[in-house]
Design a protein around this motif. Structure first.
Motif, PDB file in Angstrom:
ATOM      1  N   GLU A 109       0.622  -1.323  -0.122  1.00 27.39           N
ATOM      2  CA  GLU A 109       0.011  -0.150   0.228  1.00 27.39           C
ATOM      3  C   GLU A 109       0.834   1.171  -0.086  1.00 27.39           C
ATOM      4  O   GLU A 109       0.558   2.380  -0.610  1.00 27.39           O
ATOM      5  CB  GLU A 109      -0.903  -0.028   1.190  1.00 27.39           C
ATOM      6  N   ALA A 110       2.156   1.250   0.603  1.00 21.57           N
ATOM      7  CA  ALA A 110       3.005   2.378   0.700  1.00 21.57           C
ATOM      8  C   ALA A 110       3.301   2.536  -0.534  1.00 21.57           C
ATOM      9  O   ALA A 110       3.582   3.568  -0.960  1.00 21.57           O
ATOM     10  CB  ALA A 110       4.032   2.243   1.905  1.00 21.57           C
ATOM     11  N   ALA A 111       3.616   1.715  -1.190  1.00 20.61           N
ATOM     12  CA  ALA A 111       4.455   1.689  -2.637  1.00 20.61           C
ATOM     13  C   ALA A 111       3.329   2.299  -3.487  1.00 20.61           C
ATOM     14  O   ALA A 111       3.781   3.055  -4.409  1.00 20.61           O
ATOM     15  CB  ALA A 111       4.848   0.479  -3.137  1.00 20.61           C
ATOM     16  N   LYS A 112       2.188   1.819  -3.574  1.00 21.02           N
ATOM     17  CA  LYS A 112       1.092   2.548  -4.368  1.00 21.02           C
ATOM     18  C   LYS A 112       0.785   3.845  -4.114  1.00 21.02           C
ATOM     19  O   LYS A 112       0.818   4.803  -4.884  1.00 21.02           O
ATOM     20  CB  LYS A 112      -0.213   1.630  -4.001  1.00 21.02           C
ATOM     21  N   LEU A 113       0.742   4.365  -2.613  1.00 19.02           N
ATOM     22  CA  LEU A 113       0.765   5.797  -2.440  1.00 19.02           C
ATOM     23  C   LEU A 113       1.892   6.698  -2.720  1.00 19.02           C
ATOM     24  O   LEU A 113       1.518   7.824  -3.428  1.00 19.02           O
ATOM     25  CB  LEU A 113       0.677   5.821  -1.001  1.00 19.02           C
ATOM     26  N   LYS A 114       3.121   6.095  -2.925  1.00 22.52           N
ATOM     27  CA  LYS A 114       4.215   6.708  -3.495  1.00 22.52           C
ATOM     28  C   LYS A 114       4.187   6.858  -4.640  1.00 22.52           C
ATOM     29  O   LYS A 114       4.340   8.089  -5.613  1.00 22.52           O
ATOM     30  CB  LYS A 114       5.427   5.921  -3.083  1.00 22.52           C
ATOM     31  N   ALA A 115       3.627   5.950  -5.711  1.00 22.58           N
ATOM     32  CA  ALA A 115       3.521   5.722  -7.170  1.00 22.58           C
ATOM     33  C   ALA A 115       2.462   7.052  -7.460  1.00 22.58           C
ATOM     34  O   ALA A 115       2.375   7.752  -8.217  1.00 22.58           O
ATOM     35  CB  ALA A 115       3.150   4.633  -7.697  1.00 22.58           C
ATOM     36  N   LEU A 116       1.387   7.320  -6.699  1.00 19.68           N
ATOM     37  CA  LEU A 116       0.183   8.059  -6.767  1.00 19.68           C
ATOM     38  C   LEU A 116       0.965   9.545  -6.535  1.00 19.68           C
ATOM     39  O   LEU A 116       0.561  10.577  -7.313  1.00 19.68           O
ATOM     40  CB  LEU A 116      -0.796   7.993  -5.842  1.00 19.68           C
TER      41      LEU A 116
ATOM     42  N   THR B 248       2.902  10.598  -9.409  1.00 22.11           N
ATOM     43  CA  THR B 248       1.970  11.111 -10.714  1.00 22.11           C
ATOM     44  C   THR B 248       1.376  12.347 -10.277  1.00 22.11           C
ATOM     45  O   THR B 248       1.118  13.158 -11.396  1.00 22.11           O
ATOM     46  CB  THR B 248       1.104  10.284 -10.927  1.00 22.11           C
ATOM     47  N   ALA B 249       1.286  12.677  -9.046  1.00 19.89           N
ATOM     48  CA  ALA B 249       0.627  13.975  -8.620  1.00 19.89           C
ATOM     49  C   ALA B 249       1.479  15.214  -8.681  1.00 19.89           C
ATOM     50  O   ALA B 249       1.194  16.412  -9.200  1.00 19.89           O
ATOM     51  CB  ALA B 249      -0.112  14.234  -7.251  1.00 19.89           C
ATOM     52  N   LYS B 250       2.708  14.884  -8.651  1.00 18.33           N
ATOM     53  CA  LYS B 250       3.858  16.037  -8.861  1.00 18.33           C
ATOM     54  C   LYS B 250       3.886  16.357 -10.163  1.00 18.33           C
ATOM     55  O   LYS B 250       4.432  17.427 -10.467  1.00 18.33           O
ATOM     56  CB  LYS B 250       5.141  15.337  -8.165  1.00 18.33           C
ATOM     57  N   LYS B 251       3.777  15.373 -11.139  1.00 15.29           N
ATOM     58  CA  LYS B 251       3.892  15.728 -12.598  1.00 15.29           C
ATOM     59  C   LYS B 251       2.951  16.706 -13.071  1.00 15.29           C
ATOM     60  O   LYS B 251       3.181  17.528 -13.959  1.00 15.29           O
ATOM     61  CB  LYS B 251       3.605  14.611 -13.354  1.00 15.29           C
ATOM     62  N   GLY B 252       1.825  16.783 -12.569  1.00 18.56           N
ATOM     63  CA  GLY B 252       0.790  17.797 -12.792  1.00 18.56           C
ATOM     64  C   GLY B 252      -0.236  17.055 -13.683  1.00 18.56           C
ATOM     65  O   GLY B 252      -0.138  15.959 -13.884  1.00 18.56           O
TER      66      GLY B 252
END
Length: 66
Positions: free
Chosen positions: A38-45, A48-52
């Protein structure tokens, strides 16, 4: 001699001893693995949020009037 050095020195805290209660069984191991995933999934999200760009497609809707 400053005020902080006066008096008796307190002993340092001893490290806690590990007992047989610290052993992990299969449920604990599975739970920790699930938390890591779950932590890995949150990190991936978060990356993607940082990219805009749009995340949900919602937002403020503008009317057609001017």
């Amino acid at each position: 001699m400053s005020g902080r050095q006066g008096g008796k020195l307190k002993p340092l805290k001893q490290a806690k001893k590990k007992g047989p209660a610290d052993d992990e069984d299969e449920t604990d191991i599975a739970f920790k693995q699930k938390q890591r995933e779950e932590a890995a999934k949150l990190k991936a999200l978060a990356e993607t949020a940082k990219k805009g760009g749009p995340l949900g497609g919602g937002g403020i809707k503008k009317s057609g009037k001017k």
